[in-house]
Design a protein around this motif. Structure first.
Motif, short mmCIF file in Angstrom:
data_model
loop_
_atom_site.label_atom_id
_atom_site.label_comp_id
_atom_site.label_asym_id
_atom_site.label_seq_id
_atom_site.Cartn_x
_atom_site.Cartn_y
_atom_site.Cartn_z
N ASP A 130 -3.41 7.52 4.88
CA ASP A 130 -3.04 7.31 3.48
C ASP A 130 -3.42 5.91 3.02
O ASP A 130 -3.95 5.73 1.92
N VAL A 131 -3.14 4.91 3.86
CA VAL A 131 -3.48 3.53 3.50
C VAL A 131 -4.99 3.36 3.42
O VAL A 131 -5.51 2.73 2.49
N HIS A 160 -7.18 5.56 2.69
CA HIS A 160 -7.66 6.21 1.46
C HIS A 160 -7.39 5.34 0.25
O HIS A 160 -8.25 5.20 -0.63
N ARG A 161 -6.23 4.70 0.21
CA ARG A 161 -5.90 3.82 -0.93
C ARG A 161 -6.83 2.61 -0.95
O ARG A 161 -7.24 2.16 -2.03
N TRP A 188 0.83 -1.20 0.00
CA TRP A 188 0.00 0.00 0.00
C TRP A 188 0.86 1.25 0.00
O TRP A 188 0.39 2.34 0.29
N GLY A 189 2.14 1.12 -0.33
CA GLY A 189 3.02 2.27 -0.30
C GLY A 189 3.55 2.54 1.10
O GLY A 189 4.48 3.30 1.29
N ASN A 225 -2.62 -7.02 4.60
CA ASN A 225 -2.70 -6.27 3.35
C ASN A 225 -3.97 -6.60 2.56
O ASN A 225 -4.36 -5.83 1.68
N SER A 238 -10.22 3.81 -2.16
CA SER A 238 -10.15 4.10 -3.59
C SER A 238 -10.09 2.81 -4.40
O SER A 238 -10.70 2.70 -5.47
N GLY A 239 -9.36 1.83 -3.87
CA GLY A 239 -9.28 0.54 -4.54
C GLY A 239 -10.62 -0.16 -4.58
O GLY A 239 -11.01 -0.74 -5.59
#
Length: 411
Positions: free
Chosen positions: A385-386, A388-389, A135-136, A242, A392-393
């Motif tokens: 941030d995670v 949000h990802r 997830w970055g 994850n 969005s995913g």
């Protein structure tokens, strides 16, 4: 398998082992359709390849003996566990009733774990490095001895407004005793409970799960699924964290072979059917049958078998202290071959106090091997941030008409 859900993946190959033994120390596969066990020749020190081969052979034998049996064509004749539909999942009723969103995970729990509490607790543990950045951001893994990890897990997950609303018998810390997969402890009291629907949902969240940072001396099957270092434990942790996995448990009166027979017949929490959802999916459950292909290294093709996991309160249990966490496998909707089951054993009660003798037995079992926990993210911004990802995913998946299935990624 989970609770005992994610297999360990070492070198790209995921593995899972059986827990049940014959009197000679061999593994045992229970085949309900024939009403008799199939003994394998694999002893406790068998390696992963031998365990996988035995599993595949037993399942293929069972399928050959019963491929025309009516029980596999009509679930009403099933002598094992009937596999419930994946879509809609059993938790879909909660979405329909407006009780939860379609996707529920650690990132959108109504009451979040305190970031300040998590930050302070993880300072008492050692950091565990890993290279994956799905997830970055890297999930913050921490390690410590069992005696130090246990109270921290309890404190981190005893969230006001959540804990007291969860079923009393499910509060505390459980040892996945006899689980061949490298995962050791789980907590079920950080989630949501819906008494009218008799459903409990529990997302994988910080400090709710513990994996071994090595190989305990008496690990099941000689530790064939473990590694000497943190490799196997991290491989088991990765898809659960994850993958944003959420567990659903649908409780009822006893429907299994392990349930306590001395309980009142109207005990509606003696048994629970389990399902999992990727990225917190409440509408579509993961296909647990895909694990059969993983375990057998492809000897069993994906789509041939189905899987069914349950919780069954066992004789000797005191208010939820001992459950059989079963794993059943079979073609179509009838899963009658038992492989990989273990005893879900409470070692810490709802007050955070050790439950003897199981607490001391677990401490002895782990010895000097550390436990690893997911402690959250580096900081609150990384968590946002995670989250949000993930959201969005999910939106992208929904728009494309494709729902992620974390089980399929294990192949």
């Amino acid at each position: 398998a989970a609770v005992g859900h994610a297999p360990a993946c070492d070198g790209g190959v995921c593995q899972e082992g059986s827990q049940q033994e014959g009197q000679d120390g061999s593994a045992m596969l229970q085949v309900g359709a024939q009403g008799a066990p199939l003994h394998t020749q694999t002893n406790r020190s068998a390696g992963p390849e031998a365990v996988q081969q035995e599993f595949a052979a037993a399942l293929m034998q069972m399928m050959g003996q019963t491929q025309h049996a009516k029980s596999y064509q009509d679930p009403s004749f099933c002598l094992g566990t009937v596999v419930r539909p994946l879509e809609p999942a059993q938790s879909a009723v909660l979405v329909k009733d407006g009780l939860v969103p379609q996707y529920r995970g650690w990132w959108n729990m109504p009451i979040q774990q305190s970031p300040d509490v998590l930050s302070e607790l993880k300072k008492r543990l050692d950091p565990v490095p890993w290279r994956q950045r799905p997830w970055g951001e890297v999930p913050d893994m921490r390690a410590g001895l069992a005696k130090d990890i246990i109270p921290i897990m309890f404190e981190a997950t005893k969230v006001s407004g959540v804990f007291e609303r969860m079923p009393k018998k499910m509060r505390g810390i459980y040892w996945m005793r006899g689980n061949g997969v490298p995962e050791e402890l789980t907590i079920l009291h950080y989630g949501q409970w819906f008494p009218e629907q008799k459903q409990m949902i529990v997302p994988v969240a910080p400090f709710t799960w513990a994996w071994p940072g090595g190989r305990p001396r008496n690990a099941p099957f000689g530790g064939a699924m473990h590694s000497q270092d943190s490799t196997a434990g991290l491989a088991a942790a990765s898809p659960m964290i994850n993958g944003g996995v959420v567990f659903s448990y649908n409780y009822s009166t006893c429907e299994g072979r392990y349930c306590r027979r001395d309980l009142p017949t109207n005990d509606d929490m003696a048994f629970a059917y389990m399902q999992t959802g990727s990225l917190g999916n409440m509408m579509q459950a993961d296909d647990l049958g895909l694990l059969a292909s993983v375990i057998s290294r492809g000897a069993i093709l994906p789509g041939i078998l189905s899987g069914a996991f349950t919780l069954e309160e066992m004789p000797g249990s005191e208010d939820g202290s001992l459950w059989k966490r079963t794993c059943y496998w079979g073609p179509d909707r009838c899963a009658s071959t038992e492989f990989g089951s273990y005893d879900l054993t409470k070692i810490v009660d709802e007050h955070g106090e050790p439950m003897q003798p199981h607490y001391d037995e677990f401490i002895k079992y782990m010895g000097e091997v550390p436990l690893m926990v997911w402690a959250g993210w580096a900081d609150e911004q990384a968590k946002k941030d995670v989250a949000h990802r993930i959201e969005s995913g999910i939106e992208a998946f929904v728009q494309n008409g494709t729902v992620p299935d974390f089980m399929s990624t294990l192949r």
